[in-house]
Design an enzyme around this catalytic site. Structure first.
Site, PDB file in Angstrom:
ATOM      1  N   ASP A  83      -5.636   0.041   5.394  1.00  0.00           N
ATOM      2  CA  ASP A  83      -6.474  -0.269   6.549  1.00  0.00           C
ATOM      3  C   ASP A  83      -7.668   0.665   6.633  1.00  0.00           C
ATOM      4  O   ASP A  83      -8.800   0.244   6.873  1.00  0.00           O
ATOM      5  CB  ASP A  83      -5.659  -0.174   7.839  1.00  0.00           C
ATOM      6  CG  ASP A  83      -4.544  -1.199   7.898  1.00  0.00           C
ATOM      7  OD1 ASP A  83      -4.472  -2.063   6.993  1.00  0.00           O
ATOM      8  OD2 ASP A  83      -3.746  -1.143   8.841  1.00  0.00           O
ATOM      9  N   SER A 139      -6.036  -4.437  12.399  1.00  0.00           N
ATOM     10  CA  SER A 139      -6.250  -3.003  12.254  1.00  0.00           C
ATOM     11  C   SER A 139      -7.250  -2.422  13.239  1.00  0.00           C
ATOM     12  O   SER A 139      -8.187  -1.716  12.875  1.00  0.00           O
ATOM     13  CB  SER A 139      -6.678  -2.655  10.823  1.00  0.00           C
ATOM     14  OG  SER A 139      -6.387  -1.317  10.558  1.00  0.00           O
ATOM     15  N   SER A 140      -6.999  -2.667  14.510  1.00  0.00           N
ATOM     16  CA  SER A 140      -7.798  -2.010  15.542  1.00  0.00           C
ATOM     17  C   SER A 140      -7.620  -0.494  15.472  1.00  0.00           C
ATOM     18  O   SER A 140      -8.537   0.256  15.822  1.00  0.00           O
ATOM     19  CB  SER A 140      -7.393  -2.539  16.921  1.00  0.00           C
ATOM     20  OG  SER A 140      -6.001  -2.347  17.156  1.00  0.00           O
ATOM     21  N   ASP A 189       0.818  -1.218   0.000  1.00  0.00           N
ATOM     22  CA  ASP A 189       0.000   0.000   0.000  1.00  0.00           C
ATOM     23  C   ASP A 189       0.847   1.260   0.000  1.00  0.00           C
ATOM     24  O   ASP A 189       0.606   2.188  -0.779  1.00  0.00           O
ATOM     25  CB  ASP A 189      -1.020   0.004   1.143  1.00  0.00           C
ATOM     26  CG  ASP A 189      -0.428  -0.142   2.529  1.00  0.00           C
ATOM     27  OD1 ASP A 189       0.764  -0.523   2.646  1.00  0.00           O
ATOM     28  OD2 ASP A 189      -1.151   0.117   3.503  1.00  0.00           O
ATOM     29  N   GLY A 247      -3.389  -5.537  18.448  1.00  0.00           N
ATOM     30  CA  GLY A 247      -2.069  -6.105  18.211  1.00  0.00           C
ATOM     31  C   GLY A 247      -2.076  -7.367  17.391  1.00  0.00           C
ATOM     32  O   GLY A 247      -1.055  -8.038  17.274  1.00  0.00           O
TER      33      GLY A 247
END
Length: 405
Positions: free
Chosen positions: A195, A149-150, A51, A145
């Site tokens: 993300d 993609s929190s 990306d 973690g």
């Protein structure tokens, strides 16, 4: 691909996470929020570290979401609280410019979790949006973690809420850009935009074929359930962080490789150019470049195969992707390799690590009726290696960011 943006996702029925965020908001303020917004984490089917090299990716939103219960204040301050942090963080909106950007190589001047929503507010104001102070209460069931993609989920929920409450009128691609700026400049993590785009644009039963140079996006039906398959996530519980040095070093190697090849980014290097690259570069830089170039091609091949032959035919591409990340980009860890190898040995059609690497999760494409047997095999392999037990669960492509209540 098409530049048209998919239709806004349909809000879902409020969940327990919505209730947790609303309860926290009430505890924080003594009243109900003006609204509740949410955004999902994501898994990446294929296309890792491409990306920020302006290449191609194929992520999908997952059912786990971050929820932001938000209410307008009668002053010009912003306060953020979360169910995963003990103390709220409050600052004047005008003081956000003193907090951000975060100098390269340093930590944010606020707790890192708070830098995400505060960074979104800062980035929106930098883009010309304005509005009253707000209280934001955050709850989430996105594993932290795990490479799911929190962080983008927090950014997406906060950006969606502030976009509405401040009447900014930004579309979902623009909000993804806001989230990336928050992550890059407020948190100090040099990530790309995959993300945030996945979290904003996700749709049920579809992956997002994204050109990270143009931000053109197209939905690609995955058809996993229709094919009698499931996507298994194997969270190694090895925590990773995008702001750590390994990620920065890989990005620097990619930039070096592009400079050597005389192109703006590795997006402009093809598989046919690799023999020339090998002559010009040291071994480490070449292997970093080879991963990006071949991974871009694997994304294009995966999209074509999904459209022509369906999900059952993409397994070998997933396996090749993991080998490239393990051997050329060197971002895997023993736990990830163990998860992938155990899943394949137990009959998975394909498996690969997903996310930025150095920990996190792997995914496996498996038969629907093999969820338990593959899960058990992965758990047994971890136990035999002396690793902490993994968290293993299935995911399906889900809806992107939206207002819940």
């Amino acid at each position: 691909m098409t530049a048209s943006e998919p239709a806004p996702p349909t809000p879902t029925t409020p969940t327990a996470t919505d209730a947790d965020a609303a309860t926290l908001f009430a505890e924080l303020t003594g009243r109900e929020p003006d609204g509740v917004w949410s955004a999902p984490g994501r898994a990446n089917l294929i296309g890792e570290h491409t990306d920020y090299n302006e290449g191609f990716v194929l992520p999908f939103a997952i059912p786990f979401r971050t929820v932001a219960a938000v209410g307008v204040r009668d002053d010009a301050r912003i306060r953020v609280a979360s169910t995963f942090a003990e103390d709220a963080v409050e600052v004047a909106l005008d003081d956000l410019d003193d907090l951000f950007p975060t100098p390269a190589g340093t930590s944010p001047r606020v707790p890192e979790w708070a830098a995400y929503p505060l960074g979104v507010a800062w980035a929106l104001r930098q883009a010309g949006a304005s509005g009253p102070g707000v209280d934001i209460a955050i709850a989430s069931d996105v594993p932290v973690g795990a490479g799911l993609s929190s962080s983008a989920a927090i950014e997406g929920a906060a950006a969606s809420a502030l976009n509405d409450l401040w009447s900014a009128g930004l579309d979902r691609v623009a909000l993804a850009r806001i989230g990336r700026r928050a992550e890059n400049e407020a948190v100090g993590a040099p990530t790309g935009i995959m993300d945030q785009m996945a979290s904003m644009l996700g749709e049920p039963d579809a992956a997002i074929f994204l050109d990270c140079r143009t931000l053109d996006a197209a939905l690609v039906p995955v058809g996993v359930a229709e094919a009698g398959l499931a996507i298994l996530v194997m969270d190694t519980r090895v925590k990773h962080a995008h702001s750590t040095g390994g990620y920065r070093e890989r990005r620097a190697s990619c930039e070096k490789g592009a400079e050597i090849m005389g192109v703006p980014s590795l997006r402009d290097v093809s598989v046919d150019d690799l023999p020339r690259a090998a002559e010009l570069m040291d071994d480490v830089t070449f292997r970093r470049v080879r991963h990006i170039v071949t991974e871009n091609q694997r994304v294009l091949d995966t999209v074509r195969v999904l459209r022509e032959d369906g999900a059952r035919a993409i397994g070998d591409l997933l396996v090749a992707s993991h080998a490239s990340m393990r051997d050329d980009f060197e971002i895997s860890v023993p736990e990830l390799d163990t998860a992938v190898d155990a899943a394949l040995a137990a009959g998975a059609l394909g498996a690969r690590m997903t996310g930025g690497g150095f920990g996190g999760a792997a995914i496996a494409l498996i038969e629907q009726d093999a969820v338990k047997s593959v899960s058990d095999a992965v758990a047994a392999a971890f136990a035999a290696s002396g690793f902490e037990a993994p968290a293993v669960f299935t995911v399906t492509p889900a809806a992107g960011a939206h207002r819940d209540v």
